[in-house]
Design an enzyme around this catalytic site. Sequence first.
Site, PDB file in Angstrom:
ATOM      1  N   TRP A  31      13.526  58.291 -57.822  1.00 41.52           N
ATOM      2  CA  TRP A  31      12.355  58.385 -58.711  1.00 41.52           C
ATOM      3  C   TRP A  31      11.098  58.038 -57.926  1.00 41.52           C
ATOM      4  O   TRP A  31      11.079  57.109 -57.131  1.00 41.52           O
ATOM      5  CB  TRP A  31      12.500  57.406 -59.883  1.00 41.52           C
ATOM      6  CG  TRP A  31      12.949  58.016 -61.170  1.00 41.52           C
ATOM      7  CD1 TRP A  31      14.219  58.383 -61.502  1.00 41.52           C
ATOM      8  CD2 TRP A  31      12.143  58.314 -62.300  1.00 41.52           C
ATOM      9  NE1 TRP A  31      14.250  58.889 -62.783  1.00 41.52           N
ATOM     10  CE2 TRP A  31      12.980  58.857 -63.294  1.00 41.52           C
ATOM     11  CE3 TRP A  31      10.782  58.167 -62.578  1.00 41.52           C
ATOM     12  CZ2 TRP A  31      12.498  59.264 -64.531  1.00 41.52           C
ATOM     13  CZ3 TRP A  31      10.315  58.561 -63.820  1.00 41.52           C
ATOM     14  CH2 TRP A  31      11.172  59.118 -64.769  1.00 41.52           C
ATOM     15  N   SER A  65      15.476  53.332 -59.996  1.00 41.90           N
ATOM     16  CA  SER A  65      15.486  51.906 -59.658  1.00 41.90           C
ATOM     17  C   SER A  65      16.566  51.124 -60.399  1.00 41.90           C
ATOM     18  O   SER A  65      17.078  50.132 -59.877  1.00 41.90           O
ATOM     19  CB  SER A  65      14.117  51.304 -59.951  1.00 41.90           C
ATOM     20  OG  SER A  65      13.163  51.851 -59.042  1.00 41.90           O
ATOM     21  N   GLU A  67      19.507  51.845 -60.738  1.00 46.66           N
ATOM     22  CA  GLU A  67      20.767  51.918 -59.955  1.00 46.66           C
ATOM     23  C   GLU A  67      20.691  51.155 -58.631  1.00 46.66           C
ATOM     24  O   GLU A  67      21.660  51.105 -57.872  1.00 46.66           O
ATOM     25  CB  GLU A  67      21.122  53.379 -59.683  1.00 46.66           C
ATOM     26  CG  GLU A  67      21.675  54.137 -60.888  1.00 46.66           C
ATOM     27  CD  GLU A  67      20.613  54.492 -61.901  1.00 46.66           C
ATOM     28  OE1 GLU A  67      19.457  54.796 -61.482  1.00 46.66           O
ATOM     29  OE2 GLU A  67      20.889  54.450 -63.106  1.00 46.66           O
ATOM     30  N   VAL A  89      10.148  52.392 -57.156  1.00 48.24           N
ATOM     31  CA  VAL A  89       8.814  52.381 -57.766  1.00 48.24           C
ATOM     32  C   VAL A  89       8.971  52.652 -59.253  1.00 48.24           C
ATOM     33  O   VAL A  89       9.480  53.714 -59.631  1.00 48.24           O
ATOM     34  CB  VAL A  89       7.915  53.465 -57.132  1.00 48.24           C
ATOM     35  CG1 VAL A  89       6.576  53.552 -57.868  1.00 48.24           C
ATOM     36  CG2 VAL A  89       7.690  53.185 -55.656  1.00 48.24           C
ATOM     37  N   HIS A  97      10.459  51.101 -71.611  1.00 50.43           N
ATOM     38  CA  HIS A  97      11.556  51.430 -70.687  1.00 50.43           C
ATOM     39  C   HIS A  97      11.344  50.768 -69.318  1.00 50.43           C
ATOM     40  O   HIS A  97      12.275  50.212 -68.734  1.00 50.43           O
ATOM     41  CB  HIS A  97      11.651  52.950 -70.544  1.00 50.43           C
ATOM     42  CG  HIS A  97      12.921  53.393 -69.918  1.00 50.43           C
ATOM     43  ND1 HIS A  97      12.963  54.441 -69.040  1.00 50.43           N
ATOM     44  CD2 HIS A  97      14.190  52.937 -70.028  1.00 50.43           C
ATOM     45  CE1 HIS A  97      14.216  54.609 -68.623  1.00 50.43           C
ATOM     46  NE2 HIS A  97      14.980  53.709 -69.213  1.00 50.43           N
TER      47      HIS A  97
END
Length: 158
Positions: A31, A65, A67, A89, A97
């Site tokens: 991400w 992030s 994971e 990030v 969330h």
Amino acid sequence: MATALKNLSDYTSDHFIDISDKRFGLVVAEWNREITDTLAQGAYETLLKHGAKEENIYRNTVPGSFELTLGAQLLAQHEEIDAVICLGVVIKGETKHDDYICHAVAQGITNVGLKFNKPVIFGLVTTNTLEQAWDRAGGKHGNKGVEGAVAAIHMLGF
Ligand SMILES: Nc1c(NC[C@H](O)[C@H](O)[C@H](O)CO)[nH]c(=O)[nH]c1=O
Ligand SMILES: CC(=O)[C@@H](O)COP(=O)(O)O
């Protein structure tokens, strides 16, 4: 603000140990990939600058992030890995969330380090805007990947 007065990449290496035989795991979230790649490059270059060998730096990616914790554990469980640096990030969205991700990752990464008794570094950029994230990935506030590598080296000398 505190960070506004501090560049994340401003550090001293006077106390660093020899890391030529140390093995580092980099766990990098996909991400916001352009930014996380910049963080990873900062960490990689800093480790090499201070004596790590290219062949001893193992880079792995995870989807996001959230994971990073499992990615860190899958690396930290190996005896030959001396330290893990987690890079991601998280930029605030419309809902809460981001809060859930950041809190889960902070606690999760902490637990992995304590479980395996080795440095597992929290290199998560958590911002309100994209601009603030770039400011911490080679911008006016330095590079949090550099900071993460420095923290890993420092803790290996603890
Ligand atoms: N919104 C961001 C995410 N979201 C994805 C999560 O990290 C996770 O991959 C998903 O919830 C599936 O478990 N991840 C980031 O790294 N940054 C974000 O801004
Ligand atoms: C920050 C994030 O988790 C990303 O998925 C955007 O979240 P949101 O649905 O709150 O806009």
